[in-house]
Scaffold this motif. Structure first.
Motif, PDB file in Angstrom:
ATOM      1  N   VAL A 154       0.843  -1.204   0.000  1.00  0.00           N
ATOM      2  CA  VAL A 154       0.000   0.000   0.000  1.00  0.00           C
ATOM      3  C   VAL A 154       0.874   1.248   0.000  1.00  0.00           C
ATOM      4  O   VAL A 154       0.602   2.222  -0.704  1.00  0.00           O
ATOM      5  N   ARG A 155       1.942   1.227   0.793  1.00  0.00           N
ATOM      6  CA  ARG A 155       2.850   2.373   0.819  1.00  0.00           C
ATOM      7  C   ARG A 155       3.527   2.565  -0.542  1.00  0.00           C
ATOM      8  O   ARG A 155       3.678   3.704  -1.006  1.00  0.00           O
ATOM      9  N   TYR A 156       3.955   1.465  -1.167  1.00  0.00           N
ATOM     10  CA  TYR A 156       4.578   1.562  -2.482  1.00  0.00           C
ATOM     11  C   TYR A 156       3.584   2.129  -3.490  1.00  0.00           C
ATOM     12  O   TYR A 156       3.928   2.986  -4.317  1.00  0.00           O
ATOM     13  N   PHE A 157       2.354   1.616  -3.460  1.00  0.00           N
ATOM     14  CA  PHE A 157       1.331   2.110  -4.386  1.00  0.00           C
ATOM     15  C   PHE A 157       1.117   3.604  -4.198  1.00  0.00           C
ATOM     16  O   PHE A 157       1.038   4.374  -5.168  1.00  0.00           O
ATOM     17  N   LEU A 158       1.001   4.050  -2.946  1.00  0.00           N
ATOM     18  CA  LEU A 158       0.710   5.453  -2.671  1.00  0.00           C
ATOM     19  C   LEU A 158       1.849   6.355  -3.140  1.00  0.00           C
ATOM     20  O   LEU A 158       1.615   7.436  -3.699  1.00  0.00           O
ATOM     21  N   ALA A 159       3.093   5.910  -2.938  1.00  0.00           N
ATOM     22  CA  ALA A 159       4.225   6.718  -3.397  1.00  0.00           C
ATOM     23  C   ALA A 159       4.205   6.870  -4.918  1.00  0.00           C
ATOM     24  O   ALA A 159       4.422   7.963  -5.461  1.00  0.00           O
ATOM     25  N   LEU A 160       3.929   5.780  -5.631  1.00  0.00           N
ATOM     26  CA  LEU A 160       3.879   5.851  -7.092  1.00  0.00           C
ATOM     27  C   LEU A 160       2.681   6.669  -7.558  1.00  0.00           C
ATOM     28  O   LEU A 160       2.775   7.433  -8.526  1.00  0.00           O
ATOM     29  N   ALA A 161       1.563   6.551  -6.859  1.00  0.00           N
ATOM     30  CA  ALA A 161       0.370   7.325  -7.228  1.00  0.00           C
ATOM     31  C   ALA A 161       0.627   8.815  -7.082  1.00  0.00           C
ATOM     32  O   ALA A 161       0.117   9.629  -7.861  1.00  0.00           O
ATOM     33  N   GLU A 165      -1.426  -5.593  -8.104  1.00  0.00           N
ATOM     34  CA  GLU A 165      -2.448  -5.621  -9.153  1.00  0.00           C
ATOM     35  C   GLU A 165      -2.986  -7.041  -9.337  1.00  0.00           C
ATOM     36  O   GLU A 165      -4.194  -7.229  -9.531  1.00  0.00           O
ATOM     37  N   ARG A 166      -2.097  -8.033  -9.276  1.00  0.00           N
ATOM     38  CA  ARG A 166      -2.562  -9.419  -9.402  1.00  0.00           C
ATOM     39  C   ARG A 166      -3.489  -9.791  -8.241  1.00  0.00           C
ATOM     40  O   ARG A 166      -4.523 -10.438  -8.440  1.00  0.00           O
ATOM     41  N   GLU A 167      -3.135  -9.375  -7.029  1.00  0.00           N
ATOM     42  CA  GLU A 167      -3.941  -9.720  -5.862  1.00  0.00           C
ATOM     43  C   GLU A 167      -5.305  -9.040  -5.905  1.00  0.00           C
ATOM     44  O   GLU A 167      -6.313  -9.615  -5.469  1.00  0.00           O
ATOM     45  N   LEU A 168      -5.349  -7.832  -6.455  1.00  0.00           N
ATOM     46  CA  LEU A 168      -6.621  -7.095  -6.507  1.00  0.00           C
ATOM     47  C   LEU A 168      -7.407  -7.427  -7.783  1.00  0.00           C
ATOM     48  O   LEU A 168      -8.585  -7.089  -7.885  1.00  0.00           O
ATOM     49  N   GLY A 169      -6.742  -8.039  -8.751  1.00  0.00           N
ATOM     50  CA  GLY A 169      -7.432  -8.425  -9.987  1.00  0.00           C
ATOM     51  C   GLY A 169      -7.767  -7.262 -10.875  1.00  0.00           C
ATOM     52  O   GLY A 169      -8.748  -7.321 -11.634  1.00  0.00           O
ATOM     53  N   THR A 199      -5.943  -3.471 -12.969  1.00  0.00           N
ATOM     54  CA  THR A 199      -4.784  -2.636 -13.285  1.00  0.00           C
ATOM     55  C   THR A 199      -4.920  -1.304 -12.556  1.00  0.00           C
ATOM     56  O   THR A 199      -5.971  -0.655 -12.612  1.00  0.00           O
ATOM     57  N   LEU A 200      -3.859  -0.916 -11.885  1.00  0.00           N
ATOM     58  CA  LEU A 200      -3.891   0.319 -11.098  1.00  0.00           C
ATOM     59  C   LEU A 200      -3.223   1.482 -11.813  1.00  0.00           C
ATOM     60  O   LEU A 200      -3.532   2.645 -11.528  1.00  0.00           O
ATOM     61  N   PHE A 201      -2.312   1.159 -12.720  1.00  0.00           N
ATOM     62  CA  PHE A 201      -1.582   2.207 -13.452  1.00  0.00           C
ATOM     63  C   PHE A 201      -1.524   1.842 -14.929  1.00  0.00           C
ATOM     64  O   PHE A 201      -1.435   0.673 -15.295  1.00  0.00           O
ATOM     65  N   THR A 202      -1.590   2.880 -15.779  1.00  0.00           N
ATOM     66  CA  THR A 202      -1.218   2.709 -17.182  1.00  0.00           C
ATOM     67  C   THR A 202       0.216   3.201 -17.295  1.00  0.00           C
ATOM     68  O   THR A 202       0.583   4.233 -16.719  1.00  0.00           O
ATOM     69  N   ARG A 203       1.051   2.430 -18.014  1.00  0.00           N
ATOM     70  CA  ARG A 203       2.471   2.730 -18.059  1.00  0.00           C
ATOM     71  C   ARG A 203       2.902   2.939 -19.510  1.00  0.00           C
ATOM     72  O   ARG A 203       2.436   2.251 -20.420  1.00  0.00           O
ATOM     73  N   SER A 204       3.806   3.866 -19.685  1.00  0.00           N
ATOM     74  CA  SER A 204       4.491   4.023 -20.964  1.00  0.00           C
ATOM     75  C   SER A 204       5.955   4.253 -20.636  1.00  0.00           C
ATOM     76  O   SER A 204       6.341   4.320 -19.468  1.00  0.00           O
ATOM     77  N   THR A 205       6.783   4.361 -21.608  1.00  0.00           N
ATOM     78  CA  THR A 205       8.211   4.557 -21.349  1.00  0.00           C
ATOM     79  C   THR A 205       8.491   5.889 -20.686  1.00  0.00           C
ATOM     80  O   THR A 205       9.516   6.056 -20.018  1.00  0.00           O
ATOM     81  N   ARG A 206       7.587   6.832 -20.846  1.00  0.00           N
ATOM     82  CA  ARG A 206       7.843   8.169 -20.308  1.00  0.00           C
ATOM     83  C   ARG A 206       6.816   8.599 -19.266  1.00  0.00           C
ATOM     84  O   ARG A 206       6.981   9.641 -18.633  1.00  0.00           O
ATOM     85  N   HIS A 227      -9.539   5.153  -7.214  1.00  0.00           N
ATOM     86  CA  HIS A 227     -10.389   4.737  -6.095  1.00  0.00           C
ATOM     87  C   HIS A 227      -9.542   4.177  -4.949  1.00  0.00           C
ATOM     88  O   HIS A 227      -9.831   4.420  -3.770  1.00  0.00           O
ATOM     89  N   LEU A 228      -8.506   3.421  -5.297  1.00  0.00           N
ATOM     90  CA  LEU A 228      -7.681   2.809  -4.256  1.00  0.00           C
ATOM     91  C   LEU A 228      -6.888   3.856  -3.474  1.00  0.00           C
ATOM     92  O   LEU A 228      -6.573   3.644  -2.293  1.00  0.00           O
ATOM     93  N   THR A 229      -6.614   4.983  -4.100  1.00  0.00           N
ATOM     94  CA  THR A 229      -5.790   6.003  -3.444  1.00  0.00           C
ATOM     95  C   THR A 229      -6.394   6.446  -2.104  1.00  0.00           C
ATOM     96  O   THR A 229      -5.695   6.588  -1.096  1.00  0.00           O
ATOM     97  N   GLY A 230      -7.704   6.675  -2.088  1.00  0.00           N
ATOM     98  CA  GLY A 230      -8.350   7.103  -0.844  1.00  0.00           C
ATOM     99  C   GLY A 230      -8.206   6.065   0.255  1.00  0.00           C
ATOM    100  O   GLY A 230      -7.891   6.390   1.410  1.00  0.00           O
ATOM    101  N   TYR A 231      -8.453   4.792  -0.119  1.00  0.00           N
ATOM    102  CA  TYR A 231      -8.301   3.724   0.867  1.00  0.00           C
ATOM    103  C   TYR A 231      -6.855   3.642   1.357  1.00  0.00           C
ATOM    104  O   TYR A 231      -6.590   3.422   2.535  1.00  0.00           O
TER     105      TYR A 231
END
Length: 295
Positions: A6-13, A40-44, A46-53, A63-67
């Motif tokens: 959760v901490r890792y997710f929040l930092a990236l968010a 993401e696998r555990e929650l089933g 995708t939490l982020f869209t990623r590109s090279t930049r 939605h997960l950010t608030g939690y």
């Protein structure tokens, strides 16, 4: 889902950049990426869209950010609260007081704890007899008791002396002896004494009768009452006289006069606690009580 994830997710968010988020977390970027994928696998989802930049939150990620913020904040609150409990700056402490200490000690203790230790919740119980207080300590109803020295079961109850105070006579204001600067206890022979009860046996009951014995008399009759305030009210109403610790003078009532004795009669006040119940918060409140009584 682990709190670390959760901490890792929040930092990236909040950073929307793997490099900056990894630096903020003091972890390697591949480790951060692996933890996000596992989350993401555990929650089933995708939490982020990623590109090279660019990294951007998905709707699920938003939605997960608030939690996530709530979880992290609650963890921090729990850490702070546990630290306060460990140092005695938080907790709940139940304190019982004998009648006389209810009027002068209890208010000072309540004010001092509220100002100095706001994280501690006090359960205060006044107008109790020493036998009731000792029973309450042994059953766990009270953590601390401000009582007389006559505490039974000394093996399980620790006692700290607080003060010794003289006994004074309480007389109706119209009593012939009420105007004097001092009176001899012997002068009250033949009077009805308003006294704390014999059942359950108050420490003051024995103390008063022993003082009368040393003065060479037994009271003509006794009126037993359970509360110190009621005792003083009955004296004001003309039902008799009484002997009380000097601190009862803080209970100001019309119709009574407190007169010092020529004899040296005194009573001890102690702080009692169960030997095996001594939490950090209890120790903090005990220190406040000792300070308030001895100040």
């Amino acid at each position: 889902m682990e709190l670390r994830q959760v901490r890792y997710f929040l930092a990236l968010a909040e950073e929307c950049h793997f490099g900056r988020a990894a630096a903020r977390l003091h972890v390697a970027q591949p480790a951060l990426s692996q933890q996000i994928k596992q989350l993401e696998r555990e929650l089933g989802t995708t939490l982020f869209t990623r590109s090279t930049r660019h990294v951007e939150l998905t709707e699920a990620g938003r939605h997960l950010t608030g939690y996530a913020r709530t979880l992290v904040a609650e963890e921090e609150r729990a850490r702070v609260h546990m630290a306060e409990l460990a140092t005695g700056r938080a907790g709940r402490v139940s304190v019982g007081f004998i009648g006389t200490a209810t009027y002068d000690v209890l208010p000072r203790v309540a004010r001092t704890v509220r100002a100095r230790l706001p994280g501690i919740t006090l359960d205060l119980h006044g107008e109790l007899l020493t036998p009731q207080l000792v029973d309450g300590l042994l059953t766990g109803a009270y953590d601390l008791a401000v009582s007389r020295a006559d505490t039974a079961d000394a093996a399980r109850v620790d006692v700290t002396p607080l003060r010794t105070e003289p006994l004074v006579a309480v007389l109706p204001a119209h009593h012939p002896l009420a105007a004097g600067p001092r009176i001899s206890l012997r002068a009250l022979a033949g009077e009805t004494f308003v006294i704390h009860p014999s059942q359950p046996r108050s420490a003051m009951y024995d103390r008063v009768l022993s003082a009368c014995d040393r003065a060479g008399f037994r009271p003509a009759s006794l009126v037993e009452v359970g509360e110190t305030a009621t005792l003083v009210v009955l004296v004001a109403a003309g039902h008799g006289v009484a002997l009380v610790p000097q601190s009862v003078q803080s209970l100001r009532l019309d119709g009574v006069t407190y007169v010092p004795l020529t004899e040296t009669e005194s009573v001890d006040l102690v702080l009692a606690r169960r030997a095996d119940r001594n939490s950090p918060a209890t120790r903090q409140v005990a220190a406040v009580i000792e300070e308030c009584v001895r100040a």
